[in-house]
Motif scaffolding. Structure first.
Motif, mmCIF file in Angstrom:
data_model
loop_
_atom_site.group_PDB
_atom_site.id
_atom_site.type_symbol
_atom_site.label_atom_id
_atom_site.label_comp_id
_atom_site.label_asym_id
_atom_site.label_seq_id
_atom_site.Cartn_x
_atom_site.Cartn_y
_atom_site.Cartn_z
ATOM 1 N N MET A 26 0.987 -1.153 0.049
ATOM 2 C CA MET A 26 -0.105 0.135 -0.141
ATOM 3 C C MET A 26 0.895 1.219 0.011
ATOM 4 S SD MET A 26 -3.226 0.954 -0.069
ATOM 5 C CE MET A 26 -4.071 2.808 0.240
ATOM 6 N N ILE A 27 0.471 1.984 -0.961
ATOM 7 C CA ILE A 27 1.320 3.320 -0.915
ATOM 8 C C ILE A 27 1.385 4.162 0.061
ATOM 9 C CG2 ILE A 27 -0.512 4.692 -2.136
ATOM 10 C CD1 ILE A 27 1.810 5.893 -3.738
ATOM 11 N N ASP A 28 2.258 4.987 0.633
ATOM 12 C CA ASP A 28 2.341 6.011 1.933
ATOM 13 C C ASP A 28 1.643 7.075 1.464
ATOM 14 O OD1 ASP A 28 3.065 7.760 3.618
ATOM 15 O OD2 ASP A 28 4.805 7.062 3.881
ATOM 16 N N PRO A 29 0.351 7.319 2.404
ATOM 17 C CA PRO A 29 -0.376 8.608 2.291
ATOM 18 C C PRO A 29 0.259 9.843 1.992
ATOM 19 C CG PRO A 29 -1.142 7.125 4.045
ATOM 20 C CD PRO A 29 0.037 6.740 3.677
ATOM 21 N N ILE A 30 1.568 9.834 2.592
ATOM 22 C CA ILE A 30 2.104 11.230 2.268
ATOM 23 C C ILE A 30 2.658 11.252 1.116
ATOM 24 C CG2 ILE A 30 4.312 12.683 2.984
ATOM 25 C CD1 ILE A 30 3.657 11.461 5.862
ATOM 26 N N VAL A 31 3.324 10.188 0.264
ATOM 27 C CA VAL A 31 3.512 10.095 -1.033
ATOM 28 C C VAL A 31 2.727 10.457 -1.899
ATOM 29 C CG1 VAL A 31 4.733 8.648 -2.680
ATOM 30 C CG2 VAL A 31 5.516 8.572 -0.093
ATOM 31 N N MET A 32 1.393 9.869 -1.522
ATOM 32 C CA MET A 32 0.427 9.830 -2.552
ATOM 33 C C MET A 32 0.006 11.403 -2.546
ATOM 34 S SD MET A 32 -2.166 8.674 -4.495
ATOM 35 C CE MET A 32 -2.399 6.762 -3.926
ATOM 36 N N ILE A 33 -0.106 12.079 -1.323
ATOM 37 C CA ILE A 33 -0.560 13.491 -1.490
ATOM 38 C C ILE A 33 0.380 14.396 -2.122
ATOM 39 C CG2 ILE A 33 -0.748 15.572 0.054
ATOM 40 C CD1 ILE A 33 -2.004 13.311 2.164
ATOM 41 N N VAL A 34 2.042 14.015 -1.870
ATOM 42 C CA VAL A 34 2.735 14.812 -2.517
ATOM 43 C C VAL A 34 2.775 14.658 -3.925
ATOM 44 C CG1 VAL A 34 5.222 15.088 -2.652
ATOM 45 C CG2 VAL A 34 4.216 15.072 -0.497
ATOM 46 N N THR A 35 2.640 13.485 -4.284
ATOM 47 C CA THR A 35 2.540 13.067 -5.795
ATOM 48 C C THR A 35 1.386 13.742 -6.707
ATOM 49 O OG1 THR A 35 3.519 10.817 -5.392
ATOM 50 C CG2 THR A 35 2.359 11.188 -7.659
ATOM 51 N N MET A 36 0.237 13.902 -5.950
ATOM 52 C CA MET A 36 -0.842 14.451 -6.555
ATOM 53 C C MET A 36 -0.674 15.881 -6.399
ATOM 54 S SD MET A 36 -4.059 12.450 -4.851
ATOM 55 C CE MET A 36 -5.382 13.006 -5.720
ATOM 56 N N LEU A 37 0.097 16.614 -5.631
ATOM 57 C CA LEU A 37 0.530 17.945 -5.641
ATOM 58 C C LEU A 37 1.251 18.163 -6.839
ATOM 59 C CD1 LEU A 37 1.259 19.030 -1.881
ATOM 60 C CD2 LEU A 37 -0.690 19.640 -3.358
ATOM 61 N N ILE A 38 2.356 17.462 -7.015
ATOM 62 C CA ILE A 38 3.208 17.306 -8.260
ATOM 63 C C ILE A 38 2.596 17.519 -9.395
ATOM 64 C CG2 ILE A 38 5.159 16.163 -9.376
ATOM 65 C CD1 ILE A 38 6.312 15.549 -6.657
ATOM 66 N N ASN B 299 13.544 6.918 2.494
ATOM 67 C CA ASN B 299 12.178 6.346 2.238
ATOM 68 C C ASN B 299 11.642 7.303 0.966
ATOM 69 O OD1 ASN B 299 11.047 8.710 3.265
ATOM 70 N ND2 ASN B 299 10.571 7.648 5.178
ATOM 71 N N GLY B 300 10.391 6.698 0.418
ATOM 72 C CA GLY B 300 9.751 7.339 -0.859
ATOM 73 C C GLY B 300 9.499 8.743 -0.292
ATOM 74 N N THR B 301 9.029 9.082 0.763
ATOM 75 C CA THR B 301 8.582 10.225 1.191
ATOM 76 C C THR B 301 9.759 11.397 0.928
ATOM 77 O OG1 THR B 301 7.270 9.184 2.984
ATOM 78 C CG2 THR B 301 7.592 11.576 3.046
ATOM 79 N N THR B 302 10.884 11.067 1.404
ATOM 80 C CA THR B 302 11.980 12.267 1.237
ATOM 81 C C THR B 302 12.178 12.424 -0.100
ATOM 82 O OG1 THR B 302 13.208 10.893 3.226
ATOM 83 C CG2 THR B 302 14.294 12.603 1.819
ATOM 84 N N GLU B 303 12.214 11.526 -0.980
ATOM 85 C CA GLU B 303 12.489 11.408 -2.474
ATOM 86 C C GLU B 303 11.166 12.359 -2.977
ATOM 87 O OE1 GLU B 303 12.731 8.947 -6.482
ATOM 88 O OE2 GLU B 303 13.056 7.829 -4.557
ATOM 89 N N ALA B 304 10.209 11.972 -2.401
ATOM 90 C CA ALA B 304 8.917 12.822 -3.111
ATOM 91 C C ALA B 304 8.927 14.320 -2.578
ATOM 92 C CB ALA B 304 7.485 12.117 -2.587
ATOM 93 N N LEU B 305 9.321 14.356 -1.525
ATOM 94 C CA LEU B 305 9.447 15.986 -1.031
ATOM 95 C C LEU B 305 10.428 16.648 -1.975
ATOM 96 C CD1 LEU B 305 9.043 15.514 2.975
ATOM 97 C CD2 LEU B 305 7.361 16.431 1.243
ATOM 98 N N PHE B 306 11.649 15.865 -2.387
ATOM 99 C CA PHE B 306 12.638 16.667 -3.087
ATOM 100 C C PHE B 306 11.951 16.956 -4.317
ATOM 101 C CE2 PHE B 306 15.845 15.728 0.184
ATOM 102 C CZ PHE B 306 16.690 16.820 -0.109
ATOM 103 N N SER B 307 11.432 16.083 -4.855
ATOM 104 C CA SER B 307 10.758 16.316 -6.023
ATOM 105 C C SER B 307 9.797 17.282 -6.329
ATOM 106 C CB SER B 307 10.075 14.825 -6.722
ATOM 107 O OG SER B 307 11.126 13.764 -6.847
ATOM 108 N N LEU B 308 8.661 17.685 -5.123
ATOM 109 C CA LEU B 308 7.877 18.515 -4.954
ATOM 110 C C LEU B 308 8.759 20.121 -5.128
ATOM 111 C CD1 LEU B 308 4.979 19.595 -4.621
ATOM 112 C CD2 LEU B 308 5.372 19.230 -2.252
ATOM 113 N N ILE B 309 9.587 19.941 -4.312
ATOM 114 C CA ILE B 309 10.452 21.484 -4.359
ATOM 115 C C ILE B 309 10.963 21.650 -5.591
ATOM 116 C CG2 ILE B 309 12.355 22.407 -3.407
ATOM 117 C CD1 ILE B 309 12.067 20.793 -0.853
#
Length: 401
Positions: free
Chosen positions: A1-13, A219-229
């Motif tokens: 199951m995908i991390d909810p934070i990763v899902m939210i950040v991905t949707m923002l991107i 984790n995937g959250t760190t990578e997703a946050l860097f990608s969002l920035i």
């Protein structure tokens, strides 16, 4: 199951990209510079969808994988074209001869077709379950993908070096044309590249740690946050930035002279070589040493008597119009006779004008900086220390009796 934070950040991107890309495509007719930026964002958006598709639409994951893989090889060329356009001397256009930058897309498309030919169970085992699958066709795909990833990494390093060199050369050109370079130096691209490299390194470390150490250092959250920035920075600054060297508002004759000035300064040599023999970049110039000396005297006289340096928007073109002298001749005079560039020459006058104001101590440093022609306190501090070797405060203390 995908991390909810990763899902939210991905949707923002994806949301940012979905809003920005249509605007960029619509503006591409007026400025081709918007096209590579739009392509880059589309490619990033396609890659960002990976966790969403894998989690919420697994039946479409095979098709997604085939479509997303070529998108990876659109990133470096499109980013390079965007930076090239921002730093170009003339209005940038995408030309057929530049198509070789996308050479890796062709084999990536072939691999995508091969991926689509895989049975669903085999695709799931390889790309989702990460289990070993035997067979010559599967081995061919995996080896081909590995080779393509190595080529992509090489392309990334090559593009990064090209961009850094391009920006360095561009900033030298700015100093030949403008007396204030705020909002023109593209410093935000430095941060963008830094974030991109950090994201890339984190991704590699994540893969390495999960494969060899059986644990995740990041984790995937760190990578997703860097990608969002990264995406937010590119969209925010990229949609506002305009090429600083493109001068559509001036006459074609003067514009050609400015372009010639930039071209002549591309291979600027050291001061020692300038004082020894005539430099090759000016070997075709009709300007004699006597004429250059007269122009130098005229420039210094007009600076002293009319205080042109107080104009924060003073440029080589403005000075050339005021003196009724070719911009190329002024640039040559500054480089050869006065052994400086336009930026440092004007700021030298501004610093000299600021010194008595600093000693008088009747105004703030910011007010003094603005009074003498600077646009920002930071640029005044930098220029002042470059000229005097001291900060304004240290200069004032050193001259107090």
């Amino acid at each position: 199951m995908i991390d909810p934070i990763v899902m939210i950040v991905t949707m923002l991107i994806v949301g940012q990209i979905a809003v920005s890309v249509p605007i960029l495509f619509a503006k591409a007719n007026k400025s081709a510079l918007n096209l590579p930026l739009a392509i880059f964002l589309v490619a990033i958006g396609a890659l960002a969808l990976n966790p969403i598709i894998a989690s919420m639409a697994p039946n479409w994951y095979a098709l997604y994988t085939a479509l997303a893989f070529p998108a990876l090889f659109m990133l470096c060329p499109s980013l390079w074209f965007y930076v090239e356009g921002l730093t170009a001397d003339t209005k940038w256009q995408l030309q057929k001869k530049q198509a070789w930058h996308f050479i890796l897309v062709a084999p990536a498309l072939i691999i995508s077709v091969m991926i689509l030919m895989l049975p669903k169970e085999t695709h799931t085992a390889i790309f989702i379950d990460d289990t070993e699958v035997s067979g010559w066709f599967v081995s061919l795909i995996l080896v081909s993908m590995l080779i393509m990833m190595l080529l992509w990494l090489s392309q990334c390093v090559y593009t990064l070096i090209k961009i850094v060199r391009r920006l360095s050369h561009y900033r030298k050109r700015l100093k030949d044309l403008f007396s204030n370079n705020e909002n023109k130096e593209l410093k935000w691209i430095n941060w963008l590249l830094f974030i991109a490299v950090c994201t890339w390194i984190i991704s590699l470390i994540t893969v390495f740690s999960s494969s060899l150490l059986d644990q995740f250092l990041f984790n995937g959250t760190t990578e997703a946050l860097f990608s969002l920035i990264l995406i937010w920075s590119l969209i925010h600054f990229g949609m506002q930035q305009q090429p600083a060297l493109v001068t559509d508002e001036i006459s074609p004759k003067v514009k050609n002279e400015l372009i010639e000035t930039l071209d002549n300064n591309k291979n600027e040599q050291s001061k020692a070589s300038k004082t020894a023999l005539p430099t090759k970049k000016y070997q075709r110039s009709a300007l004699s040493k006597e004429q250059s000396k007269r122009i130098a005297d005229k420039i210094n006289t007009v600076m002293q008597s009319e205080h042109l340096y107080l104009d924060a928007s003073l440029s080589l073109h403005k000075l050339a119009q005021h003196l009724d002298i070719s911009p190329n001749y002024i640039s040559q005079t500054l480089n050869q006779t006065l052994t400086t560039n336009f930026f440092d020459f004007v700021n030298q006058w501004r610093i000299e004008a600021a010194k008595p104001k600093i000693l008088a101590n009747e105004a703030t440093i910011l007010d003094i900086a603005l009074d003498v022609g600077f646009n920002a306190r930071s640029s005044f501090y930098k220029a002042f220390k470059q000229v005097t070797g001291q900060t304004p405060s240290d200069f004032r203390k050193a001259h107090q009796t």
